[in-house]
Design an enzyme around this catalytic site. Structure first.
Site, PDB file in Angstrom:
ATOM      1  N   ARG A 124      35.738  33.124 -20.692  1.00 12.40           N
ATOM      2  CA  ARG A 124      36.784  33.497 -19.732  1.00 12.40           C
ATOM      3  C   ARG A 124      37.394  34.861 -20.060  1.00 12.40           C
ATOM      4  O   ARG A 124      38.415  35.244 -19.483  1.00 12.40           O
ATOM      5  CB  ARG A 124      37.890  32.442 -19.719  1.00 12.40           C
ATOM      6  CG  ARG A 124      37.532  31.205 -18.896  1.00 12.40           C
ATOM      7  CD  ARG A 124      38.535  30.067 -19.041  1.00 12.40           C
ATOM      8  NE  ARG A 124      39.899  30.485 -18.783  1.00 12.40           N
ATOM      9  CZ  ARG A 124      40.885  30.442 -19.692  1.00 12.40           C
ATOM     10  NH1 ARG A 124      40.638  30.020 -20.923  1.00 12.40           N
ATOM     11  NH2 ARG A 124      42.105  30.802 -19.359  1.00 12.40           N
ATOM     12  N   LYS A 125      36.768  35.607 -20.931  1.00  8.88           N
ATOM     13  CA  LYS A 125      37.255  36.950 -21.268  1.00  8.88           C
ATOM     14  C   LYS A 125      36.735  37.939 -20.227  1.00  8.88           C
ATOM     15  O   LYS A 125      35.893  38.794 -20.490  1.00  8.88           O
ATOM     16  CB  LYS A 125      36.819  37.330 -22.685  1.00  8.88           C
ATOM     17  CG  LYS A 125      37.474  36.452 -23.747  1.00  8.88           C
ATOM     18  CD  LYS A 125      36.999  36.799 -25.145  1.00  8.88           C
ATOM     19  CE  LYS A 125      37.657  35.888 -26.181  1.00  8.88           C
ATOM     20  NZ  LYS A 125      37.185  36.167 -27.555  1.00  8.88           N
ATOM     21  N   THR A 126      37.269  37.792 -19.025  1.00 10.26           N
ATOM     22  CA  THR A 126      36.853  38.596 -17.886  1.00 10.26           C
ATOM     23  C   THR A 126      38.022  39.448 -17.402  1.00 10.26           C
ATOM     24  O   THR A 126      39.169  39.230 -17.783  1.00 10.26           O
ATOM     25  CB  THR A 126      36.370  37.696 -16.738  1.00 10.26           C
ATOM     26  OG1 THR A 126      37.404  36.753 -16.415  1.00 10.26           O
ATOM     27  CG2 THR A 126      35.112  36.939 -17.128  1.00 10.26           C
ATOM     28  N   THR A 257      31.008  40.289 -21.192  1.00 10.88           N
ATOM     29  CA  THR A 257      31.857  40.807 -20.118  1.00 10.88           C
ATOM     30  C   THR A 257      32.861  41.852 -20.591  1.00 10.88           C
ATOM     31  O   THR A 257      33.072  42.854 -19.921  1.00 10.88           O
ATOM     32  CB  THR A 257      32.608  39.654 -19.428  1.00 10.88           C
ATOM     33  OG1 THR A 257      33.272  38.849 -20.418  1.00 10.88           O
ATOM     34  CG2 THR A 257      31.651  38.784 -18.630  1.00 10.88           C
TER      35      THR A 257
END
Length: 271
Positions: A124-126, A257
């Site tokens: 979820r490191k977007t 990402t």
């Protein structure tokens, strides 16, 4: 799916209130060209930008296509003003997504040197507002999206464990989720891996462990039917083969990402 609202926000940010720069008369053609080798992605988003502006996209490659320098990635036809207005937004989106796809493909290829089955997954490191674009780019590169948002899977993290204990946290979330929702429990010690599996975790995330520790933890949970082992935490492209060789089912990498450089693309008109 890219929405008109997203495209409007992207264009409003770039065009501002009084765009004189692109007040160019007539019709033109434009090409999005690769300046380096890589895997292209984000072309649906680039197409959505031109569609919104009334520019025809007459040709485009499929996301996931490997390109070499000089390759045409996308071609458009339409009013010169609108082609030029969409140019920078389209290049930025496609370049960013293609960089992620390229980095993902490198990670997957590295994993395949040791394992034909291990999955390379994103996190979820977007970038806020661009998660859909970035997750699609990971898929274009051959990777796995992991969970798309908090509703897709419960992850028992270190802060949950600090508050409720490992078994307590797994039990609490298991009581509050659908039968279809998996629980991924993070552990930082080899000895805690079988504890998580015994408590009911569907996936045991082996966080910040060395390859040797990871392999030892995999051996501790391998006899728990249906339980997957996931390696995560600062894994680099150079590290991927060592982790793939441990027997884990998944290698998760935030760097797919948050650290992928854009693929160098250029937009050219009139030729």
């Amino acid at each position: 799916m890219i929405t008109d609202a997203q495209v409007e926000r992207w264009l409003r940010e770039d065009l501002g209130h009084h765009d004189v720069t692109n007040q160019v008369p007539g019709e033109t053609e434009g090409r999005l060209v690769a300046k380096e080798s890589g895997v292209v992605a984000g072309l649906e988003a680039a197409t959505a930008v031109f569609d919104y502006l009334g520019v025809d996209v007459v040709e485009r490659l499929e996301d996931g296509t490997v390109v070499e320098p000089g390759a045409d990635v996308l071609r458009v036809e339409g009013p010169a003003r609108e082609v030029l207005r969409g140019e920078r937004v389209a290049v930025n989106l496609a370049g960013h997504a293609s960089g992620i796809a390229t980095r993902t493909r490198k990670a997957v290829d590295a994993a395949r040197t040791e394992s034909e089955t291990v999955r390379v997954a994103a996190t979820r490191k977007t970038t806020p507002g661009l998660r859909d674009l970035e997750k699609r780019a990971v898929v274009a590169g051959g990777g796995d999206t992991h969970r798309l948002d908090l509703s897709h899977m419960v992850m028992v993290k270190d802060n949950h464990i600090a508050e409720m204990g490992l078994e307590g946290a797994i039990e609490r979330f298991a009581d509050r989720t659908s039968f279809a929702t998996k629980i991924d429990a993070e552990v930082e010690r080899v000895a805690d891996a079988p504890r998580a599996a015994e408590a009911g975790a569907d996936i045991v995330l082996l966080d910040n462990m060395s390859p040797a520790e990871t392999q030892a933890a995999v051996e501790e949970v391998i006899d728990y039917e249906g339980v997957l082992a996931e390696a995560s935490g600062g894994i680099t492209l150079d590290d991927v083969p060592d982790y793939a060789a441990t027997g884990v089912d998944v290698i998760s990498m935030g760097s797919l990402t948050h650290s992928a450089p854009s693929l160098d693309l250029s937009f050219r008109t009139g030729d």
